[in-house]
Design an enzyme around this catalytic site. Structure first.
Site, PDB file in Angstrom:
ATOM      1  CG  ASP A  16      -1.898  -1.117   1.245  1.00 53.83           C
ATOM      2  OD1 ASP A  16      -2.110  -1.694   0.168  1.00 53.83           O
ATOM      3  OD2 ASP A  16      -2.437  -1.428   2.313  1.00 53.83           O
ATOM      4  CG  HIS A 129      -4.904   2.369  -0.359  1.00 58.10           C
ATOM      5  ND1 HIS A 129      -4.335   1.115  -0.455  1.00 58.10           N
ATOM      6  CD2 HIS A 129      -5.610   2.357   0.800  1.00 58.10           C
ATOM      7  CE1 HIS A 129      -4.690   0.382   0.585  1.00 58.10           C
ATOM      8  NE2 HIS A 129      -5.471   1.114   1.361  1.00 58.10           N
ATOM      9  CG  HIS A 151      -4.346  -4.432  -1.627  1.00 57.32           C
ATOM     10  ND1 HIS A 151      -5.088  -5.184  -0.761  1.00 57.32           N
ATOM     11  CD2 HIS A 151      -4.241  -3.205  -1.063  1.00 57.32           C
ATOM     12  CE1 HIS A 151      -5.418  -4.441   0.284  1.00 57.32           C
ATOM     13  NE2 HIS A 151      -4.927  -3.232   0.127  1.00 57.32           N
TER      14      HIS A 151
END
Length: 299
Positions: A16, A129, A151
């Site tokens: 992330d 993010h 993800h």
């Protein structure tokens, strides 16, 4: 982020990440070396973050409004025009937060009844993010030949993949969006290049000439240098190790020398002052020395 070198193939895993600095997270930096494979998160797909400003009165969780304090406050305040709900991050499909972003006229509350949605709804991302703009710029600077999207929600990931395919249409970039637990196999035939430095670089070798030296890897670069230059161009140093093997032998030393002369062409006796005792050398490589009545040494 992690950059791994596997058999000469550089793999960057972003995890992330965000390219925007805020009060709780530093902006992700562009790696020094471009990877062969970039495994990059795709949480926001092709979405763009809104400017991060605006007041808030009560901060409550969970952000999806599916239960807990945030849901209780929402149901108390959603009918009043003077109220507002600020959603500060990524919302999952199927949650109430995702539903009210589209500003429907009414919503279903916990008891199964419906209530009018008169409050203002604002979406301001405080997420850690990257959005599409950050991801697109990041990949443009890296220019990896292989991109693996992870993800992310399947639909957003698919949209991101199509956008990136269009963006990198003029390059032979491979973009993959595997499902959870799906294996990805890639094959590389990469060449390693080493830069000659120090004494080895003083003379240009002829075509076909062998260059002999020490190959040193630092970060993702390779250098070849003379052993005497190792301490100059690196934090390493060289040393010499002398090894001696002691063997149990109780026979006559002269008989041993005679037997070895029958097996090898060059067996030469050494002066006592050089070897500090009876000794001989076999083919200028191995020294056999008399140590005691029961032992000889090889070195």
């Amino acid at each position: 982020m992690f950059m791994a070198d596997i058999a000469g193939v550089r793999v960057l895993y972003t995890g992330d990440y965000s390219r925007e600095e805020d009060c709780h997270l530093c902006a992700a930096e562009i790696p020094q070396f471009s990877p062969d494979i970039c495994i990059i998160e795709s949480t926001y797909g092709v979405q763009l973050h809104q400017p991060r400003n605006g007041p808030s009165v009560v901060m409550a969780s969970p952000s999806g409004l599916q239960s807990g304090l945030s849901r209780q406050l929402f149901e108390m305040w959603c009918s009043e025009k003077k109220n507002a709900c600020v959603i500060p991050g990524y919302v999952v499909e199927g949650t109430l937060a995702k539903t009210i972003i589209n500003e429907p006229k009414e919503v279903t509350v916990m008891n199964g009844l419906t209530a009018p949605l008169n409050m203002q709804v604002h979406y301001i991302s405080f997420s850690a993010h990257a959005d599409f703009a950050q991801t697109s710029t990041f990949l443009k600077e890296l220019m990896p030949p292989n991109i693996i999207l992870v993800h992310g929600e399947a639909n957003e990931m698919g949209r991101l993949k199509q956008k990136l395919i269009t963006q990198f249409a003029d390059r032979n970039t491979k973009i993959i969006s595997p499902k959870n637990c799906q294996s990805v196999e890639m094959y590389f035939n990469s060449e390693k290049m080493a830069k000659a430095i120090g004494r080895l670089a003083e003379k240009t070798p002829e075509v076909g000439e062998t260059v002999s030296g020490l190959l040193v890897k630092k970060a993702f670069t390779y250098q070849i240098m003379a052993p005497d230059d190792l301490h100059v161009f690196s934090q390493l140093s060289t040393t010499n190790i002398s090894q001696r093997i002691t063997i149990a032998y109780s026979g006559a030393f002269g008989v041993l020398k005679h037997r070895l002369k029958q097996m090898f062409e060059s067996v030469v006796s050494l002066p006592d002052e050089e070897s500090e005792g009876p000794a001989f050398r076999v083919h200028e490589r191995l020294t056999v020395k008399y140590e005691s009545e029961k032992h000889i040494s090889l070195h």
